[in-house]
Motif scaffolding. Structure first.
Motif, mmCIF file in Angstrom:
data_model
loop_
_atom_site.group_PDB
_atom_site.id
_atom_site.type_symbol
_atom_site.label_atom_id
_atom_site.label_comp_id
_atom_site.label_asym_id
_atom_site.label_seq_id
_atom_site.Cartn_x
_atom_site.Cartn_y
_atom_site.Cartn_z
ATOM 1 N N MET A 271 -3.295 -14.555 -34.200
ATOM 2 C CA MET A 271 -4.708 -14.438 -34.080
ATOM 3 C C MET A 271 -5.130 -12.998 -34.273
ATOM 4 N N ALA B 105 -5.167 -11.012 -29.976
ATOM 5 C CA ALA B 105 -4.990 -12.258 -29.235
ATOM 6 C C ALA B 105 -3.864 -12.862 -29.385
ATOM 7 N N PRO B 106 -3.358 -13.587 -28.463
ATOM 8 C CA PRO B 106 -2.111 -14.264 -28.390
ATOM 9 C C PRO B 106 -1.835 -15.244 -29.569
ATOM 10 N N SER B 107 -0.802 -15.711 -29.826
ATOM 11 C CA SER B 107 -0.611 -16.495 -30.948
ATOM 12 C C SER B 107 -0.794 -17.732 -30.719
ATOM 13 N N LEU B 108 -0.974 -18.588 -31.719
ATOM 14 C CA LEU B 108 -0.942 -20.090 -31.414
ATOM 15 C C LEU B 108 0.169 -20.847 -31.898
ATOM 16 N N LEU C 282 3.882 -22.736 -24.091
ATOM 17 C CA LEU C 282 2.704 -21.941 -23.477
ATOM 18 C C LEU C 282 3.102 -20.888 -22.549
ATOM 19 N N GLN D 204 2.119 -17.140 -20.728
ATOM 20 C CA GLN D 204 1.160 -16.313 -20.360
ATOM 21 C C GLN D 204 1.043 -14.876 -21.127
ATOM 22 N N THR E 63 1.315 -16.438 -25.918
ATOM 23 C CA THR E 63 0.633 -17.592 -26.905
ATOM 24 C C THR E 63 -0.492 -18.002 -26.258
ATOM 25 N N GLN E 64 -1.358 -18.857 -26.991
ATOM 26 C CA GLN E 64 -2.675 -19.253 -26.444
ATOM 27 C C GLN E 64 -2.528 -20.482 -25.401
ATOM 28 N N ASP E 65 -3.590 -20.465 -24.702
ATOM 29 C CA ASP E 65 -3.586 -21.339 -23.652
ATOM 30 C C ASP E 65 -3.331 -22.841 -24.053
ATOM 31 N N THR E 66 -3.448 -23.138 -25.230
ATOM 32 C CA THR E 66 -3.402 -24.494 -25.810
ATOM 33 C C THR E 66 -2.179 -24.412 -26.833
ATOM 34 N N ARG F 142 -2.804 -29.162 -21.769
ATOM 35 C CA ARG F 142 -3.232 -28.298 -22.921
ATOM 36 C C ARG F 142 -2.368 -28.454 -24.318
#
Length: 418
Positions: free
Chosen positions: A203, A207-210, A256, A258, A261-264, A293
């Motif tokens: 991202m 931002a954290p990755s998906l 997941l 913290q 990665t993303q929260d979902t 999530r």
């Protein structure tokens, strides 16, 4: 005549055994008179020569002063012409620079406005296309039942677990690779806990990755399709629900993280019919996935999500370019400020040069006045009074050492030689 000879031969005085006659006295007096006359003539000749030399030197110094004055005036005229030319050149250059900077700023502002307009238009078009595709997806939901017949052909591919995993992985990789630029994703990446999701989408803005998982369990699904009666279908449905819940829990626990990665996370289902069956008959599984999530996505939804991420990345790149353009404009304004400061310094130098020229004019005025005073000096034709001691005095002109810059002359009186 004899009487004169007798008178001259008469003794006038005696000096020892020698007798001094009037003739001797007269001869000595004549010699003394002739000596005095010769000395007077020599003194007059030397005095006239000294006056001539002094007059010649005064004329030479006057001519030198006039030549220096002419040179200074010529230099002053040339300097004024050059200063005028320099002022005109710098004025023209400053005007050209100001005009050029204004044109560049106008052009840059126009390009930025045009780019923003194009990006806004593109974003609106992408949103419109997204709405159209959502409408197509809604329409396609009614045709999902007609695709059930194709599941039989899919079962032959998905009967093998390794083949099933490779199939889901290849479809997911094709969708991600077609929708995102190279470097915005990574397949089979290793996380800090040692787990390896099938895909990590990077991202923007740090931002954290998906995380995306493509290992969907289809054995129980195949058992549901293969069941002949309601009891077998019920047992197969329970096994299918249990396998999906376990897979959802594994994704939630492994992928997941913290801050990493993303929260979902996405659970990719490689078939639209399987995705429709899950949402139609296994609502509790879908709700549990949302609570964990984990989002269940079909190929169409994954493609749509990838397009949304692509729009986000494009917007982030556009903002980065806008920051770069803003930074360039700020640096350009700093350059303009430095140019203004240097022009002001140059203007100060011009003012100092004008002051120096005024000082030169004052000095030349003083030189002119002193030259006029020297020119007004008159040397008398008569002889100057001789100082005590008998030798006449002569007047000699010599330049004053302390006034060598202005060329001022002074007179000094020296005693003449015998």
């Amino acid at each position: 005549m004899n009487d004169l000879s007798t008178i001259l031969s008469e003794p006038a005085a005696r000096l020892g055994a020698s007798t001094i006659t009037l003739g001797h006295v007269l001869a000595v007096a004549t010699l003394l008179f002739l000596g005095l006359f010769v000395a007077l003539v020599i003194a007059l000749w030397r005095s006239a020569k000294a006056r001539a030399v002094a007059a010649a030197e005064a004329a030479d110094h006057a001519r030198d002063a006039e030549a220096r004055m002419a040179g200074i005036l010529q230099s002053q005229a040339e300097m004024q012409g050059r200063m005028g030319a320099i002022a005109e050149v710098f004025g023209a250059r400053q005007a050209e620079l100001t005009q050029s900077i204004g044109q560049r700023l106008d052009a840059m502002t126009g390009r930025i406005g045009q780019t923003m307009t194009e990006q806004t238009k593109s974003t609106h078009e992408s949103l419109a296309k997204l709405q159209e595709r959502l409408a197509v997806i809604d329409t396609a939901q009614g045709n999902i039942q007609s695709l059930a017949g194709q599941v039989v052909q899919l079962q032959a591919i998905l009967s093998n677990k390794q083949t099933r995993g490779a199939f889901g992985q290849s479809r997911m990789e094709a969708i991600v690779a077609d929708g995102l630029p190279h470097g915005a994703y990574e397949f089979q990446a290793t996380l800090s806990n040692g787990s390896r999701p099938d895909c990590l989408v990077k991202m923007p803005n740090g931002a954290p990755s998906l995380a995306i998982d493509a290992k969907f369990p289809l054995e129980a699904w195949n058992a549901i399709r293969a069941a002949d009666n309601a009891d077998l279908q019920k047992v197969a449905a329970q096994a299918f629900r249990r396998d999906i819940e376990v897979h959802i829990r594994d994704i939630s626990e492994k992928y997941l993280l913290q801050g990493e990665t993303q929260d979902t996370a996405f659970m990719f289902v490689p078939s639209e019919s399987v995705f429709a069956e899950i949402h139609e008959n296994f609502e509790a599984v879908v709700q549990k996935a949302h609570r964990a999530r984990v989002i269940i996505v079909s190929p169409s939804l994954l493609m749509l999500s990838i397009q949304v991420i692509q729009a986000i990345l494009k917007d982030a790149r556009m903002r980065e370019q806008a920051h770069l353009i803003q930074g360039e404009v700020i640096r350009l304004m700093e350059d303009v400020q430095r140019v203004d400061e240097r022009v002001r310094k140059l203007q100060g130098h011009f003012g100092q040069s004008a002051k120096d020229i005024e000082d030169i004019l004052v000095s030349t005025s003083k030189v002119t006045k002193r030259g006029q005073k020297i020119e007004a000096l008159e040397f008398g034709e008569g002889e100057p009074d001789a100082p005590r001691g008998g030798a006449p005095a002569k007047v000699e002109a010599a330049p004053r050492a302390a006034d060598s810059k202005t060329g001022q002359l002074r007179l000094r009186v020296v005693e003449g030689d015998d």
